[in-house]
Scaffold this motif. Sequence first.
Motif, PDB file in Angstrom:
ATOM      1  N   ASP A  93      37.637  37.099  34.261  1.00  9.83           N
ATOM      2  CA  ASP A  93      38.327  37.068  33.156  1.00  9.83           C
ATOM      3  C   ASP A  93      38.155  35.980  32.771  1.00  9.83           C
ATOM      4  O   ASP A  93      38.065  34.497  32.629  1.00  9.83           O
ATOM      5  CB  ASP A  93      40.145  36.509  34.312  1.00  9.83           C
ATOM      6  N   PHE A  94      37.609  35.827  31.266  1.00  6.06           N
ATOM      7  CA  PHE A  94      36.944  34.295  30.201  1.00  6.06           C
ATOM      8  C   PHE A  94      38.238  33.130  30.761  1.00  6.06           C
ATOM      9  O   PHE A  94      38.074  32.176  30.658  1.00  6.06           O
ATOM     10  CB  PHE A  94      36.708  35.006  29.216  1.00  6.06           C
ATOM     11  N   PHE A  95      39.576  33.410  29.631  1.00  9.14           N
ATOM     12  CA  PHE A  95      40.098  32.552  29.380  1.00  9.14           C
ATOM     13  C   PHE A  95      40.566  31.520  30.754  1.00  9.14           C
ATOM     14  O   PHE A  95      40.983  30.847  30.543  1.00  9.14           O
ATOM     15  CB  PHE A  95      41.507  33.243  27.962  1.00  9.14           C
ATOM     16  N   GLY A  96      40.695  32.675  31.783  1.00  7.22           N
ATOM     17  CA  GLY A  96      41.580  31.782  32.782  1.00  7.22           C
ATOM     18  C   GLY A  96      39.912  30.668  33.260  1.00  7.22           C
ATOM     19  O   GLY A  96      40.328  29.968  33.813  1.00  7.22           O
ATOM     20  N   SER A  97      38.860  31.214  34.200  1.00  7.01           N
ATOM     21  CA  SER A  97      37.686  30.899  34.593  1.00  7.01           C
ATOM     22  C   SER A  97      36.716  29.299  33.354  1.00  7.01           C
ATOM     23  O   SER A  97      36.749  28.649  33.798  1.00  7.01           O
ATOM     24  CB  SER A  97      36.997  31.642  34.752  1.00  7.01           C
ATOM     25  N   LYS A  98      36.687  30.235  32.862  1.00  6.28           N
ATOM     26  CA  LYS A  98      36.285  29.105  31.903  1.00  6.28           C
ATOM     27  C   LYS A  98      37.028  28.467  30.749  1.00  6.28           C
ATOM     28  O   LYS A  98      36.419  27.632  29.958  1.00  6.28           O
ATOM     29  CB  LYS A  98      35.795  30.530  30.606  1.00  6.28           C
ATOM     30  N   VAL A  99      38.428  28.647  30.627  1.00  2.75           N
ATOM     31  CA  VAL A  99      39.139  27.802  29.481  1.00  2.75           C
ATOM     32  C   VAL A  99      39.842  26.965  30.215  1.00  2.75           C
ATOM     33  O   VAL A  99      40.264  25.745  30.130  1.00  2.75           O
ATOM     34  CB  VAL A  99      39.375  28.793  28.335  1.00  2.75           C
ATOM     35  N   LEU A 100      40.859  27.532  30.739  1.00  4.41           N
ATOM     36  CA  LEU A 100      41.844  27.554  31.391  1.00  4.41           C
ATOM     37  C   LEU A 100      41.795  26.238  32.345  1.00  4.41           C
ATOM     38  O   LEU A 100      42.517  25.452  32.746  1.00  4.41           O
ATOM     39  CB  LEU A 100      43.449  28.232  31.670  1.00  4.41           C
ATOM     40  N   GLY A 101      40.867  27.513  33.299  1.00  2.00           N
ATOM     41  CA  GLY A 101      40.587  26.504  34.810  1.00  2.00           C
ATOM     42  C   GLY A 101      40.262  24.992  34.590  1.00  2.00           C
ATOM     43  O   GLY A 101      40.513  24.276  34.989  1.00  2.00           O
ATOM     44  N   PRO A 102      39.098  25.141  33.711  1.00  2.00           N
ATOM     45  CA  PRO A 102      38.443  23.841  33.701  1.00  2.00           C
ATOM     46  C   PRO A 102      39.363  22.533  33.155  1.00  2.00           C
ATOM     47  O   PRO A 102      39.695  21.313  33.276  1.00  2.00           O
ATOM     48  CB  PRO A 102      37.562  23.173  32.545  1.00  2.00           C
ATOM     49  N   ILE A 103      40.969  22.785  32.029  1.00  2.00           N
ATOM     50  CA  ILE A 103      41.543  22.365  31.596  1.00  2.00           C
ATOM     51  C   ILE A 103      42.564  21.639  32.714  1.00  2.00           C
ATOM     52  O   ILE A 103      42.814  20.458  33.507  1.00  2.00           O
ATOM     53  CB  ILE A 103      42.007  22.875  30.277  1.00  2.00           C
ATOM     54  N   LEU A 145      45.832  27.673  40.279  1.00  2.00           N
ATOM     55  CA  LEU A 145      44.509  27.457  40.550  1.00  2.00           C
ATOM     56  C   LEU A 145      43.652  28.460  40.833  1.00  2.00           C
ATOM     57  O   LEU A 145      42.837  29.152  40.687  1.00  2.00           O
ATOM     58  CB  LEU A 145      43.674  26.118  40.560  1.00  2.00           C
ATOM     59  N   PRO A 146      44.408  29.005  42.554  1.00  2.00           N
ATOM     60  CA  PRO A 146      44.034  30.036  43.104  1.00  2.00           C
ATOM     61  C   PRO A 146      43.422  31.091  42.472  1.00  2.00           C
ATOM     62  O   PRO A 146      42.704  32.424  43.012  1.00  2.00           O
ATOM     63  CB  PRO A 146      44.163  30.299  43.961  1.00  2.00           C
ATOM     64  N   LEU A 147      44.474  31.460  41.740  1.00  2.00           N
ATOM     65  CA  LEU A 147      44.720  32.734  41.132  1.00  2.00           C
ATOM     66  C   LEU A 147      44.193  32.943  39.978  1.00  2.00           C
ATOM     67  O   LEU A 147      42.859  34.188  39.412  1.00  2.00           O
ATOM     68  CB  LEU A 147      46.260  32.910  40.298  1.00  2.00           C
ATOM     69  N   ILE A 148      43.441  32.060  39.308  1.00  2.00           N
ATOM     70  CA  ILE A 148      42.227  32.310  38.225  1.00  2.00           C
ATOM     71  C   ILE A 148      41.101  31.760  39.198  1.00  2.00           C
ATOM     72  O   ILE A 148      40.343  32.551  38.822  1.00  2.00           O
ATOM     73  CB  ILE A 148      42.466  31.261  38.060  1.00  2.00           C
ATOM     74  N   ARG A 149      40.293  31.181  40.494  1.00  2.00           N
ATOM     75  CA  ARG A 149      39.515  31.231  41.149  1.00  2.00           C
ATOM     76  C   ARG A 149      38.904  32.714  41.667  1.00  2.00           C
ATOM     77  O   ARG A 149      38.581  33.363  41.800  1.00  2.00           O
ATOM     78  CB  ARG A 149      39.129  30.042  42.187  1.00  2.00           C
ATOM     79  N   GLU A 150      40.625  33.780  41.748  1.00  2.00           N
ATOM     80  CA  GLU A 150      40.161  34.994  42.865  1.00  2.00           C
ATOM     81  C   GLU A 150      40.534  36.087  41.573  1.00  2.00           C
ATOM     82  O   GLU A 150      40.521  37.500  41.560  1.00  2.00           O
ATOM     83  CB  GLU A 150      41.189  34.800  43.436  1.00  2.00           C
ATOM     84  N   ALA A 151      40.554  35.967  40.365  1.00  2.00           N
ATOM     85  CA  ALA A 151      41.057  37.018  39.590  1.00  2.00           C
ATOM     86  C   ALA A 151      42.423  37.457  39.961  1.00  2.00           C
ATOM     87  O   ALA A 151      41.962  38.546  39.676  1.00  2.00           O
ATOM     88  CB  ALA A 151      39.908  37.580  38.998  1.00  2.00           C
ATOM     89  N   ARG A 152      43.366  37.055  39.909  1.00  2.00           N
ATOM     90  CA  ARG A 152      44.309  38.332  40.282  1.00  2.00           C
ATOM     91  C   ARG A 152      45.440  38.016  39.167  1.00  2.00           C
ATOM     92  O   ARG A 152      45.865  38.668  38.920  1.00  2.00           O
ATOM     93  CB  ARG A 152      45.325  37.214  41.129  1.00  2.00           C
ATOM     94  N   VAL A 153      44.741  37.011  37.992  1.00  2.00           N
ATOM     95  CA  VAL A 153      45.886  36.916  36.724  1.00  2.00           C
ATOM     96  C   VAL A 153      44.633  36.988  35.641  1.00  2.00           C
ATOM     97  O   VAL A 153      43.753  36.768  35.494  1.00  2.00           O
ATOM     98  CB  VAL A 153      47.094  35.551  36.622  1.00  2.00           C
ATOM     99  N   LYS A 154      45.117  37.764  33.960  1.00  2.00           N
ATOM    100  CA  LYS A 154      44.737  38.477  33.585  1.00  2.00           C
ATOM    101  C   LYS A 154      44.874  37.043  32.682  1.00  2.00           C
ATOM    102  O   LYS A 154      46.457  37.144  32.151  1.00  2.00           O
ATOM    103  CB  LYS A 154      45.150  39.343  33.066  1.00  2.00           C
ATOM    104  N   TRP A 155      44.626  36.585  31.981  1.00  2.00           N
ATOM    105  CA  TRP A 155      44.687  35.089  30.686  1.00  2.00           C
ATOM    106  C   TRP A 155      44.657  35.530  28.977  1.00  2.00           C
ATOM    107  O   TRP A 155      43.613  35.873  28.745  1.00  2.00           O
ATOM    108  CB  TRP A 155      43.860  33.910  30.709  1.00  2.00           C
TER     109      TRP A 155
END
Lengths: 404, 377
Positions: free
Chosen positions: A97-107, A121-131
């Motif tokens: 999930d691009f917006f989660g792992s590449k934008v929101l996650g690092p922020i 962070l766990p939700l993003i890391r495991e791609a459980r949520v689409k942002w």
Amino acid sequence: MGVKKVPIDAADNLADFRLSVEDFIAKNWTHEGLASATSGEVAFYRSKICRSWYDALLKSGLSVPYWPLQEGGCAWSLEQKYTWECALAKNQVLAMDFFGSKVLGPILCKWGEGQQKNRFLPLIREARVKWCQGVFEEDTDSDLPNIQTQVLEVATGYMAINGTKMRVADAHIADWIFCLVNVEMLLPNSSSCLGLVLIDMQSKGVELKSGATFMGTHRLSTVTFTNVMVASSNLLLGPIDARTWVAELFLGEAYVLAEIAKAMSRFSKLQETASTGYHNSSPMLDNSQFRRRLISVEIDLRALEATTLRKLKQQQLGAINADIFMLKFRSAQICQQIATLLVSVHGIYALASPDPKLLSNEGPVGSASVLSDMEEYWNTIGGVASDVSVDAQKNIIARNILGL
Amino acid sequence: MDLSLSVEQNMLQDSVRKFVRDNYAFEQRQQIVSTELGYDLKNWAMFNELGWFMIPFSEEDGGLGGSSIEIMLLMEEFGKGLVVEPYFSTVVLAGGLLKNAASPEHKNAWLTPIIADGKRATFAYAEPQGRFNLADVSTSAKQNADGWVVNGHKSVVLNAPSADFILFSARTSGSQTDADGISLFVVAASASGLEMRDYPTMDGFKAAEVYFNNLQVGSDAVIGELGMALPLISSTIDEATVALCAEAVGCMEILYKDTVTFSKQRKQFGVPIGSFQVLQHRMVDMFVEYEQSKSLLYMAAMSLAGDDDVKSRMKAVSALKVQIGKAGKFIGQGAVQIHGGMGMTDELNIGHYFKRLTAIEVLFGDSDYHLERFGQL
């Protein structure tokens, strides 16, 4: 404790690193069933094909390579990260999930508080949520301080959000949205004027209006917030100045490397398409005019690749430099040229590329790739409009680098 | 160089303009495009009443004796409205071939129904392997006792799905890319042995892949001289190219003007974006490309209507096509980008004009093809 054997080892030299990346992708990624998974109507990341890819990444600690080590990232060098992106692009692997792992996650990793990080962070890391990402508004382009979406405290621990975000990509299939908001009224004594609020798309007061683009399957939405109640802990304050916000949102290392890797892989695909004849005709590469234009793009790409690595290295060592914006619009321009050359290869069959929903079950007319190539052409022309505009990017460079 | 219009030409231009203004608001156009047929038969009947099917044909053939100039005037107005009725394929393409090649008997059988009754037609010439080379014809016609048996595959035949009859090029002698040995045929679209796979095109029209599977036609299906059709096909395509470029100029005018209007209304940082010098210069560039395109259009239309030799005509057409390709892309992109997020929506007209310009670029030879052709003339 023994040394765990990892499929991709940062200690390897670059050549071996590349081989193990290719090997990992070959073992864990498949294109089977991809067409139905990417119809855009269904959140593809929920499909089996993607779930098994994400699980494979998770198992090997590769789901969020750009994040800090302590948050699950990999301690890869810039070159290794770039190698990873190029391999993903080459094999047409769908991104996490691009917006989660590449934008929101690092922020979040950089600016978030403990509780926020633990929750999201766990939700993003495991791609459980689409942002999806809500930044642009009716009257703003890159002048972020003018953001009108307001956040106000309405009870202890709760805020109300009011405002409208435009041109939100993927909003129609997202679970959550992260929104850039104006915090001046919430925190009148703070030097920050902007913040990021994380909002569940199902929240009461969130209204979504999704519109078709002329570009085919791509959809852009307007998301309106009317007194949407959100826990105060969902507010992330982050950097103070708007310029840094722009850089964090649009110019993260992960984002930039993915863009250039995409351009490289699209160029390879163009070369491949141009080297096979269309229905037994001679290949486009045999046409000297075409070949010259192709070579010219190849050289532009070389320059862009070299500049990307150079600028990112500088960024790693110091503050974010505004000239990093040049990577975005150069990569967009080159992708436009590549897409234009592909239109040329298809010739008259470019006409046979309507909205895919209008085609019968027999599939594309002409070559198998004409639909996606034409969609890419529209995206490179119009798609830049869903980002910070090129003019705004140039203004930023003029003011902040050239001092004009 | 001046193009001064006659009274009749002015009247024609006014009547087409009025038709578009009264019947082709963008929402109406989109509604028409979404129908099964893809265009409106009421409009088609109106074209008939207004005498537009008569325009380019000689008076003795039942026409008005008009030239490429009248067609240019009409097509430019059609471009402004993104008109989708199959006028171009019927009158300019098929009609053009019949005008130039058909015997009086053939004209009676095929051209009169177009002029008098609004029968619809098209021309199948492109093949999957041929790119833009009109001489690359692998569709074959072999003579037999009853006439000819045709086998082959034609690509992207414009408006074929609703055509009453189809003209096509087929090889009666020679090898695949020989200039000699290409013949022109006509066949009813309902003929058995003719199959179609229809599809919508990206710019709101309809087209089909046409397959000839042992299609049997009579010996009277050959239009003009056997094996000698290429020069005629080539010159008709050149006329058609100018007509299509006129449509493109109409599209470009709408695009740059709408963009200027938009930029005066849309605000950013509290002021209209049209006050930003960068955008002003971009719009000036769009305006200049439009004007150059219009000039080369006039030159080409006048060249074809006058008595220039073949080489000069071909140069005028190629120069025009190159300019239209360049300008269409530049103006289209500029319009989409200056309109920002709105420019990308399906609801706004801008993207659809851009698509039409992109379609015109790949019809009858793209810019590269015409650059090369110009250089070789």
